[in-house]
Design an enzyme around this catalytic site. Sequence first.
Site, PDB file in Angstrom:
ATOM      1  N   CYS A   9     -21.116  -8.035   7.208  1.00  0.00           N
ATOM      2  CA  CYS A   9     -22.256  -8.301   6.334  1.00  0.00           C
ATOM      3  C   CYS A   9     -21.890  -8.219   4.857  1.00  0.00           C
ATOM      4  CB  CYS A   9     -23.389  -7.339   6.645  1.00  0.00           C
ATOM      5  SG  CYS A   9     -22.866  -5.640   6.836  1.00  0.00           S
ATOM      6  N   GLN A  27       0.801  -1.219   0.000  1.00  0.00           N
ATOM      7  CA  GLN A  27       0.000   0.000   0.000  1.00  0.00           C
ATOM      8  C   GLN A  27       0.836   1.273   0.000  1.00  0.00           C
ATOM      9  OE1 GLN A  27      -3.193   0.169  -0.444  1.00  0.00           O
ATOM     10  NE2 GLN A  27      -3.631  -2.022  -0.290  1.00  0.00           N
TER      11      GLN A  27
END
Length: 492
Positions: free
Chosen positions: A322, A177
């Site tokens: 989720c 990154q």
Amino acid sequence: MSYFDAASAAPLHPVAREALLASLDEGWADPARLYREGRRARLLLDAAREAAAEAVGCRPDELVFTPSGTQAVHAGVSGALAARRRVGRRLLHSAVEHSAVLHAAEVHEAAGGTRGELAVDRTGRVAAGEVGAALGPDTALVCLQSANHEVGTEQPVEEVAALCREAGVPLLVDAAQSLPWGPVPGAWSLLAASAHKWGGPPGVGLLAVRKGTRFAPQGPHDERESGRSAGFENIPAVVAAAASLRALRAGAETGDEAARLRRLVDRIRERVPQLVPDVEVVGDPVHRLPHLVTFSCLYVDGEALLHELDRAGFSVSSGSSCTSSTLTPSHVLRAMGVLSEGNVRVSLPYGTAEAEVERFLEVLPQVVRSVRERLGVPAAEAGAARATAGGAGHATREPASPEAAEPAAGPAGSGSESGGLVVDSLGKRCPIPVIELAKVIGEVPVGGTVTVLSDDEAARQDIPAWCSMRGQEYVGERAAERGAAYVVRRRA
């Protein structure tokens, strides 16, 4: 469509596209051959290696190209551990490393090695002193990312590298990154990165092993890439990867693009909590990547939020449970102890326009509001900890008992309060258990308790995070017939 997921894969950089097309005609031959086409391919490969080594801060003969950043990590971990087997078999890594490191650690452990996980603070940062304290005579390798892929927090690599060198332990840095924004400081021993994170083509990784570092490549290998990465080199892709890295680093050295993206991210960090109620911006506010910001929204289903943002023209990612097929919270957010529900990661690619960020800030409040309304969150204030009529859950009056109000592992002396409530959220995924908790907390007197029954793993993280954000006391959890019982005491 505004693409805001550069941390997963950055769009192909214009320089990479030009280099890729140009090298397709020149770099197709075997660079190990002595005829003209082979020599031409070798020149391209050598030039790419020199450019990449300069960006990394190592010698060209210390760097090899791999088929991916994940393979670079796996090769680096296995090679370093194998070379130090006589010293010890203990691997240390932070709790927030990329899954590539965690998977390599699992293989090492399954083969009889040991590993230790280094805790992080609430910003996702490792304390250098704790790394030093964990180093022992049997430590074979330490793995530490330069910056986190989910929240952008930069790690104290330079300090950790100095401690590792003093202890004679190699340090492997996952720089996927951070590498586009500057070289990784310090006396690290090994470094891995991935080209698609900086706008190079996918399918190119790099592994640097500094001279003096013991390294024993594992698995079948051949004479290519110093025996550290087997197979025919994808020279056009390698050339494009090196060209885009050099271009980005040239811009980073002037500071123009990094500073511009940092200003845009600062705007998001500042304005999202102002525009959206009950938001937690996570990650270190200072020691962070310039282009990445992550925040979590109370009472929001992450998958629904991402779908709505996609419909509005924004591509973002999430660490919410989720949005995962495993239905477990991101290991990064879990290690940090922060809210995981409604999690959004925005990572701006090179060249992102200011107008795109402004439009995102205009769209986000309505998107969050609509998701909360569909979930039945009280409209007056999404985070209001007060009694409301109706709701998705079922609350019952709980008789006073120590077992109900106090979990087995809870703090001593908390006692039990009369008028406790039990909320049955079994079979429901977060954020529903948290929403049901918020709806009934006002029904108990100050000092009273609410016990939430839930079999969703995310509740273990999100209920304590809710307590922290809403000024309530998280007492703890206890075993239940199904799932767990999470006990909250009303303080406000």
